[in-house]
Design an enzyme around this catalytic site. Structure first.
Site, PDB file in Angstrom:
ATOM      1  CB  THR A  95      -0.940   0.034   1.219  1.00 17.29           C
ATOM      2  OG1 THR A  95      -0.160  -0.059   2.414  1.00 17.29           O
ATOM      3  CG2 THR A  95      -1.950  -1.104   1.172  1.00 17.29           C
ATOM      4  CG  HIS A 100       7.326  -0.868   3.667  1.00 20.75           C
ATOM      5  ND1 HIS A 100       6.848  -0.308   2.496  1.00 20.75           N
ATOM      6  CD2 HIS A 100       6.338  -1.663   4.134  1.00 20.75           C
ATOM      7  CE1 HIS A 100       5.631  -0.742   2.277  1.00 20.75           C
ATOM      8  NE2 HIS A 100       5.286  -1.579   3.248  1.00 20.75           N
TER       9      HIS A 100
HETATM   10  P1  AMP Z   1       2.332  -2.533   3.013  1.00 18.73           P
HETATM   11  O1  AMP Z   1       0.894  -2.994   2.993  1.00 18.73           O
HETATM   12  O2  AMP Z   1       3.324  -3.655   3.007  1.00 18.73           O
HETATM   13  O3  AMP Z   1       2.610  -1.489   1.961  1.00 18.73           O
HETATM   14  O4  AMP Z   1       2.516  -1.854   4.444  1.00 18.73           O
HETATM   15  C1  AMP Z   1       2.323  -0.504   4.702  1.00 18.73           C
HETATM   16  C2  AMP Z   1       2.292  -0.361   6.190  1.00 18.73           C
HETATM   17  O5  AMP Z   1       2.502   0.993   6.503  1.00 18.73           O
HETATM   18  C3  AMP Z   1       0.966  -0.792   6.843  1.00 18.73           C
HETATM   19  O6  AMP Z   1       1.194  -1.819   7.781  1.00 18.73           O
HETATM   20  C4  AMP Z   1       0.484   0.503   7.504  1.00 18.73           C
HETATM   21  O7  AMP Z   1      -0.152   0.262   8.741  1.00 18.73           O
HETATM   22  C5  AMP Z   1       1.772   1.285   7.664  1.00 18.73           C
HETATM   23  N1  AMP Z   1       1.630   2.722   7.723  1.00 18.73           N
HETATM   24  C6  AMP Z   1       0.965   3.512   6.852  1.00 18.73           C
HETATM   25  N2  AMP Z   1       1.079   4.802   7.221  1.00 18.73           N
HETATM   26  C7  AMP Z   1       1.845   4.820   8.343  1.00 18.73           C
HETATM   27  C8  AMP Z   1       2.331   5.850   9.198  1.00 18.73           C
HETATM   28  N3  AMP Z   1       2.059   7.152   8.975  1.00 18.73           N
HETATM   29  N4  AMP Z   1       3.075   5.495  10.272  1.00 18.73           N
HETATM   30  C9  AMP Z   1       3.363   4.195  10.509  1.00 18.73           C
HETATM   31  N5  AMP Z   1       2.955   3.188   9.719  1.00 18.73           N
HETATM   32  C10 AMP Z   1       2.197   3.495   8.666  1.00 18.73           C
END
Ligand code: AMP
Ligand code: ZN
Length: 114
Positions: A95, A100
């Protein structure tokens, strides 16, 4: 990279709870944790996803794994185990398009992944 939330977190424009930082990487707690330890380890260099890892990034990606292990050890999870996850692309559920690595620990995880 403009409009990248993880670049903004790295730059301090968006608040985060820092877990670890060095010249190359920044690690912070996930906003919506799915395990007792759920942090994200990101390179300070904007790379959008695994597809975009270049040969010159090999040491950086290796460093990220070593940082993950260091955090897991420091938090006391090295014996019971932990999971390091990278989602690449839509079908994997990525997302945020700044690469990461999720570091998850503190409970048992199922397999195969959902
Ligand atoms: P992915 O689905 O692998 O792209 O993971 C994105 C992650 O980023 C998700 O687990 C979200 O909860 C996390 N996330 C999104 N925005 C933030 C933020 N501002 N601070 C910390 N984590 C975030
Ligand atoms: Zn970025």
């Amino acid at each position: 990279m403009e409009n990248c939330i993880f670049c903004k977190i790295i730059n301090g424009e968006i608040p985060s709870t820092k877990v670890y930082e060095d010249d190359l990487v920044y690690a912070f707690n996930d906003l919506e944790p799915t395990a007792p330890l759920h942090c994200l380890i990101v390179p300070k260099k904007h790379i959008c996803c695994a597809n975009e890892i270049m040969e010159e990034d090999e040491a950086l990606i290796g460093h990220i794994f070593r940082v993950a292990v260091k955090i897991a050890k420091e938090k006391g999870f090295s014996e019971n185990g932990y999971r390091i996850v990278n989602n690449c692309g839509k079908d994997a559920g990525q997302t945020v398009f700044h690469i990461h690595f999720h570091l998850l620990a503190g409970r048992e995880f199922g397999w195969p992944a959902g």
